[in-house]
Design a protein around this motif. Sequence first.
Motif, mmCIF file in Angstrom:
data_model
loop_
_atom_site.group_PDB
_atom_site.id
_atom_site.type_symbol
_atom_site.label_atom_id
_atom_site.label_comp_id
_atom_site.label_asym_id
_atom_site.label_seq_id
_atom_site.Cartn_x
_atom_site.Cartn_y
_atom_site.Cartn_z
ATOM 1 N N UNK A 1 0.830 -1.210 0.000
ATOM 2 C CA UNK A 1 0.000 0.000 0.000
ATOM 3 C C UNK A 1 0.863 1.258 0.000
ATOM 4 N N UNK A 2 2.053 1.165 0.606
ATOM 5 C CA UNK A 2 2.938 2.333 0.603
ATOM 6 C C UNK A 2 3.608 2.531 -0.748
ATOM 7 N N UNK A 3 3.930 1.452 -1.436
ATOM 8 C CA UNK A 3 4.421 1.580 -2.811
ATOM 9 C C UNK A 3 3.353 2.227 -3.688
ATOM 10 N N UNK A 4 2.111 1.851 -3.453
ATOM 11 C CA UNK A 4 1.013 2.415 -4.237
ATOM 12 C C UNK A 4 0.883 3.920 -3.986
ATOM 13 N N UNK A 5 1.139 4.342 -2.748
ATOM 14 C CA UNK A 5 1.069 5.782 -2.450
ATOM 15 C C UNK A 5 2.124 6.561 -3.220
ATOM 16 N N UNK A 6 3.306 5.980 -3.397
ATOM 17 C CA UNK A 6 4.330 6.652 -4.204
ATOM 18 C C UNK A 6 3.858 6.805 -5.644
ATOM 19 N N UNK A 7 3.066 5.861 -6.139
ATOM 20 C CA UNK A 7 2.617 5.918 -7.533
ATOM 21 C C UNK A 7 1.560 6.992 -7.755
ATOM 22 N N UNK A 8 1.029 7.540 -6.683
ATOM 23 C CA UNK A 8 0.046 8.608 -6.823
ATOM 24 C C UNK A 8 0.713 9.976 -6.920
ATOM 25 N N UNK A 9 2.043 10.003 -6.781
ATOM 26 C CA UNK A 9 2.778 11.247 -6.995
ATOM 27 C C UNK A 9 3.078 11.392 -8.476
ATOM 28 N N UNK A 10 3.323 12.615 -8.944
ATOM 29 C CA UNK A 10 3.673 12.798 -10.364
ATOM 30 C C UNK A 10 5.081 12.286 -10.628
ATOM 31 N N UNK A 11 5.518 12.354 -11.882
ATOM 32 C CA UNK A 11 6.848 11.851 -12.222
ATOM 33 C C UNK A 11 7.955 12.658 -11.553
ATOM 34 N N UNK A 12 7.681 13.905 -11.237
ATOM 35 C CA UNK A 12 8.678 14.728 -10.550
ATOM 36 C C UNK A 12 7.969 15.739 -9.647
ATOM 37 N N UNK A 13 8.674 16.147 -8.606
ATOM 38 C CA UNK A 13 8.173 17.154 -7.684
ATOM 39 C C UNK A 13 8.990 18.433 -7.855
ATOM 40 N N UNK A 14 8.547 19.557 -7.301
ATOM 41 C CA UNK A 14 9.302 20.808 -7.458
ATOM 42 C C UNK A 14 10.725 20.694 -6.906
ATOM 43 N N UNK A 15 11.553 21.643 -7.298
ATOM 44 C CA UNK A 15 12.942 21.633 -6.835
ATOM 45 C C UNK A 15 13.002 21.750 -5.313
ATOM 46 N N UNK A 16 12.123 22.565 -4.751
ATOM 47 C CA UNK A 16 12.108 22.765 -3.307
ATOM 48 C C UNK A 16 10.697 22.495 -2.783
#
Length: 553
Positions: free
Chosen positions: A309-324
């Motif tokens: 379930x925690x791996x699945x939560x990572x998949x709900x993030x976009x391909x990249x996050x902001x620099x900061x």
Amino acid sequence: MNYRFLRDNLLIVIVLSSLFACHRKRVLREREIVGDVRQLSEVIPENITERLEYIADNQDVMEDSVPAISSAVLNYFYQQSNNNPVWSSEGVLDGQADSMFYYIMHADEAGLRPADYHSAALERAITQVRDDAAAKKDATLWAQIDVMMTDAFMKMVTDLRFGTGPRDSITLRKDSVYSDTLLTNYLTSALHQHIIGPTLRAQEPQYQGYQLLKSAWTNFKGKYSLMKWDSLPLSYTDTSAFRQQLINRLVQSGHLDTSGGHSADTALMKKGIKAFQQEFNMYEDGQAGKKTLQALNKSFADWEAQVAVNMDRWRKLPDSLPQRFIMVNVPGYRMDLWDSNMVVVTSKVIVGAPRTRTPLLNSRMTNFVMYPYWRVPYSIAIKEMLPAIKKDRGYLAKKNLEVINGNGDAVDPGSIDWNKLNKNYFPYVLRQMDGLENSLGIMKFNFMNKYSVYLHDTNSRGLFGNSYRALSHGCVRVQQWDSLSMYLTKGDTRHPRDSMRKWLANGEKKQIDIQRGVPIYFRYFSAEGRDGRLVFHEDIYGEDKVLRKQMKR
């Protein structure tokens, strides 16, 4: 004879027969053996066609009772090859089929279930075509392998990228499905370039947190997947019998060694309990309390599901996050400020108690306030403070609270008949004055959200030493508030560090606008990877339980 009656009944029979014929499940032929494997290329396309029709007629469920990604995308893919097989040739599996089968059988290493990708049916069929001379010439078997492999690839590509759990209000990934064309192109390219493995791996989150979790899970699986252990009673009266059960359980998972004539005395047993508590990130008191017993009773499948379930939560993030950005892991009781792919500030935090949860959210931090007032939330004022004030009029002075009326003016508490106030009639706001005794402490960090929560310092800093820190009313208390504020204004000439230090030393009330708003995310990661080992966190809000049910884990 009533010919009209017979005619009407005959029509009914014809209509019913047609309906039953339309809904009758298509039956697949069991075998079709050719004389020579070179003839397979002539017969397999017809069997593939038959299977695709079967899937469409069977509401997109395949012959092994596993749902297909969709009959539409499978049909679209095979139209490009005139229903010819793509995973074998003349009775020999292609090397990419071996790669695909490996990833299917090891899907659990990415938090997925091999059974969802036809693992059992494929294992049987592949064993047959490899070991049985007659099966090697069976066109139906080769068609089955081909369609199942294709379906498995398309489902796995989709699941690795988007996850199998539901999207929710904080899901940042904008897309949620791959088009039929894109899935077809992925598979065609992967087969032609012999890159099945790299194509699948490229779908996974590339975040450090995900990769560390995956690596640690592989190590954990290697250690525990073949172990079996007994369950322990959560309540017991026979201390001697329970002690022996506990010893056996610790020995079974390798946390206690009684070999070589070592007797499991109290000290040794306590050492074994501590070893278990340390590995599973629990308070190390060496006692078999309720939470420790619950953890000891978890099966390997339970730990596996928690990782999934925690791996699945990572998949709900976009391909990249902001620099900061700032990431608060609620059950991990930690805040990290990331800058250029590095954690530059990290801090213990205190989060909301289960009854007053810290919400999961996305926002942007815009400013912070030195020596803030605390406007007491209505629920706290009514449920906690009003009863205390009615008992002791001195409560307001002790807590440095002032009473504000609807016009924003301070009111003399002595002029109010407190006994007349209740949840239906409370025309005031309680505000705690700034100072060291303020519940918000010295600093409050603001960001827009519908829950009226924020990050802040606290006047109860000793609580950061607790292992269980789900204690607040919903806001997040930050231990390293000073480091956070200094980094947020780093390079901002409007607020030099010396000036900030001076304002703090003088107790000046200041609002500091952050030059570039910083994205902030509250997330729920109850399993992490650190130094090659899994770190589990307590499911303080029961979020894992809910997601496991939704993911059927």
